[in-house]
Design a protein around this motif. Sequence first.
Motif, short mmCIF file in Angstrom:
data_model
loop_
_atom_site.label_atom_id
_atom_site.label_comp_id
_atom_site.label_asym_id
_atom_site.label_seq_id
_atom_site.Cartn_x
_atom_site.Cartn_y
_atom_site.Cartn_z
N GLU A 85 -5.17 -11.40 1.31
CA GLU A 85 -4.76 -9.99 1.40
C GLU A 85 -5.97 -9.08 1.57
N TYR A 122 -7.94 -5.16 4.24
CA TYR A 122 -8.31 -3.80 3.82
C TYR A 122 -9.61 -3.37 4.49
N ILE A 137 -4.82 -0.63 4.61
CA ILE A 137 -4.26 -1.86 5.17
C ILE A 137 -3.13 -1.46 6.11
N ALA A 139 0.23 -5.81 6.08
CA ALA A 139 0.82 -5.86 4.74
C ALA A 139 2.14 -6.63 4.77
N GLY A 144 3.73 -5.25 -3.33
CA GLY A 144 4.07 -4.21 -2.36
C GLY A 144 5.26 -3.39 -2.81
#
Length: 199
Positions: free
Chosen positions: A31, A35, A113, A118, A132
């Motif tokens: 993840e 970013y 992001i 995402a 999320g």
Amino acid sequence: MSRELEEHYLNNLKHKILSYTKVDEEWLSHEMQYYKKIELGKGDNLISEGQLVKHFYYVAKGCIYYYKIENGEKKVLEFYTDNVFFTDVPAYVKGTPSNYNLSATERTILYGIKKTDAESSFDKSHQLERFGRLSMQEAFIKSFNRIERLNSRSNEERYVRLLQKRPDLFQRVPQYLIASYLGLTPVGLSKIRKRLGKG
């Protein structure tokens, strides 16, 4: 920015994600690669009215205010400061142009992001999907709570609550923006501050 400072901000971002739900290190690292750092100067716009909102953001350091222009005046809905996630939720969710603006009141470091990245990570990990969902729910609740405060509290009560909950804003944000956020005129805010011995 020094490497040490950037690592500090990214570490804070990881801990913020983990504050919502447990995420395996493998998925968390996956993840984090999405970013991207964004640096804004005081007064810089992040999002302008009419623009599509394609990112979800994290404030590493700084202050962003969320507002609309009505009759030539700024109507402030929210301030986002260090260590919070945010976006223009309605425009982000619906994929429609924003009706609002997001600008920096001071030098601000963000990490953004893309919505597509995402959602891709959410499809692959239930843990990230939970993060999320919870972070988006939090953003919705903040908006609802503000409307409730405006409708259920007096001007003075709203001012005192903000002073107690977020005293840093009074050093970081121009008074006219705080007045707008509280649903007051600058003169009205000044009168309350003087009455309470704060002005």
